[in-house]
Design an enzyme around this catalytic site. Structure first.
Site, short mmCIF file in Angstrom:
data_model
loop_
_atom_site.label_atom_id
_atom_site.label_comp_id
_atom_site.label_asym_id
_atom_site.label_seq_id
_atom_site.Cartn_x
_atom_site.Cartn_y
_atom_site.Cartn_z
N LYS A 278 -2.48 -1.97 -3.21
CA LYS A 278 -3.53 -1.11 -2.64
C LYS A 278 -3.12 0.34 -2.83
O LYS A 278 -2.45 0.93 -1.98
CB LYS A 278 -3.71 -1.44 -1.15
CG LYS A 278 -4.71 -0.56 -0.43
CD LYS A 278 -5.15 -1.17 0.88
CE LYS A 278 -6.00 -0.20 1.68
NZ LYS A 278 -6.71 -0.83 2.79
N GLU B 37 0.82 -1.22 0.00
CA GLU B 37 0.00 0.00 0.00
C GLU B 37 0.85 1.27 0.00
O GLU B 37 1.26 1.76 1.05
CB GLU B 37 -0.94 0.02 1.23
CG GLU B 37 -1.82 1.25 1.25
CD GLU B 37 -2.79 1.30 2.43
OE1 GLU B 37 -2.73 0.41 3.29
OE2 GLU B 37 -3.58 2.25 2.49
P1 13P Z 1 -9.22 4.24 4.09
O1 13P Z 1 -10.06 3.51 3.06
O2 13P Z 1 -10.01 4.86 5.19
O3 13P Z 1 -8.23 5.15 3.46
O4 13P Z 1 -8.38 3.11 4.83
C1 13P Z 1 -7.77 2.14 4.09
C2 13P Z 1 -6.55 1.72 4.76
O5 13P Z 1 -6.37 0.56 5.04
C3 13P Z 1 -5.53 2.73 5.07
O6 13P Z 1 -4.31 2.10 5.37
#
Ligand code: 13P
Length: 340
Positions: free
Chosen positions: A219, A177
């Site tokens: 992500k 991510e």
């Molecule tokens: P949000 O969808 O609230 O951005 O959170 C996703 C997430 O896992 C952030 O690390």
């Protein structure tokens, strides 16, 4: 590493037009969201909140995996069953956030580096033994004057790749991510440029570290203008820019891309994903999915308020939000029905 198991798990995490639910807020993030609503910031209420979420009837119709936080994987429902067992029993794959959060990056004002590689191998072994099948590590990049720097992008990409390699060694699918934040007044074009640079660097590092692309989930953020930018592009423009950026940077071997919501409203997050599916689905090499936190949870948290009597209404809202994204994955979400 069992390659086949990793690939199967990664595919299952983006299968059947379902998505991932992020309920992995750290102590401080969860507490901050509670504090805003006047909910006491206690371990018991964090447990109550997560119990309310994972016992929502029918959640498995739209959610195939849930990202938990270390505190939560050690907690139990009031009836004594562990959260991990309940999710697994309901056909929802349990996963865990394993990064240690962000700290200021030395010598780089305004930039952050994610910590947590120390002892990660041992922690992953423990989590795998508890039945957790995927993990998450988040790096953040702020757009501002002269930032993000290449140094910040490279350091975070290197940590993401080393984390991903350790996960795969343990048979755990890494969610990678890299989040370019929405805060600021930057344009959508600027977000595109930075995200493209970040994703190129991340995939270079994943290659250098020998990470198997078929056994991970990306992500990313969507390509959006800064929250305080005066020009806010349409849903279709965001969808087109996001897919264009991902096609340039994400190899076809990656099985799925599951977006974070990043502070978008629930409706916009769903509508933008929906537009990408409607316009591009048949032409994409990977599944496009969701891994939302706030965009699925926020309405339920607002209703719950820490009170047991509000649980049925809060669960209704959670179920609805998750189903909206299930619809979006099929190109069947209608924003008009939500906001008018
Ligand atoms: P949000 O969808 O609230 O951005 O959170 C996703 C997430 O896992 C952030 O690390």
């Amino acid at each position: 590493m069992n390659t086949k198991d990793l690939i199967d798990t990664a595919k299952a995490m983006v299968a059947d037009n379902k998505g991932l639910l992020a309920i992995d807020e750290s102590y401080s993030t969860c507490n901050k969201r509670f504090a805003k609503l006047g909910i006491p910031e206690t371990e018991e209420l964090r447990r109550d909140y997560r119990e309310m979420i994972i016992t929502t009837a029918g959640l498995d119709e739209s959610i195939c995996g849930a990202i938990l936080f270390d505190e939560t994987v050690h907690q139990h429902l009031k009836d004594g069953s562990s959260f991990v067992d309940v999710l697994t029993f309901n056909g929802i794959i349990p996963g865990i956030k394993v990064d240690g959060g962000t700290v200021a990056m030395a010598g780089h004002p305004g930039e952050k580096i994610t910590e947590g590689l120390d002892n990660l191998r041992d922690r992953l072994t423990g989590y795998a033994g508890m039945g957790l099948r995927f993990a998450k590590w988040r790096a953040v990049f702020t757009i501002g004057k002269g930032i993000p720097t290449q140094a910040c992008i490279e350091a975070n990409a290197n940590a993401l790749a080393r984390y991903a390699a350790l996960c795969q060694e343990e048979g755990i699918v890494p969610i990678v991510e890299p989040e370019v934040l929405m805060d600021g007044d930057h344009t959508m074009a600027h977000c595109f440029e930075v995200t493209e640079q970040v994703l190129h660097t991340v995939f270079n590092q994943l290659n250098s570290q020998g990470v198997m692309l078929e056994g991970l989930i990306l992500k990313p953020n969507m390509i959006v203008p800064g929250l305080s930018c005066s020009k806010q592009e349409s849903i279709v423009e965001v969808a087109d820019a996001t897919v264009k950026c991902l096609l340039r940077t994400v190899p076809a071997a990656v099985p799925g891309i599951a977006f974070l919501s990043g502070g978008q409203s629930s409706e916009l997050a769903s509508a933008r994903l929906n537009a990408m599916i409607v316009r591009f689905k048949s032409k994409l090499p990977w599944e496009l999915s969701f891994s939302f936190g706030r965009a699925i949870q926020q309405p339920a948290l607002d209703i719950w308020q820490g009170k047991e009597t509000n649980i049925p209404e809060a669960q209704k809202a959670l179920y609805h939000q998750a189903m909206c994204n299930h619809a979006a994955r099929q190109g069947e979400y209608m924003i008009e029905k939500e906001i008018f």
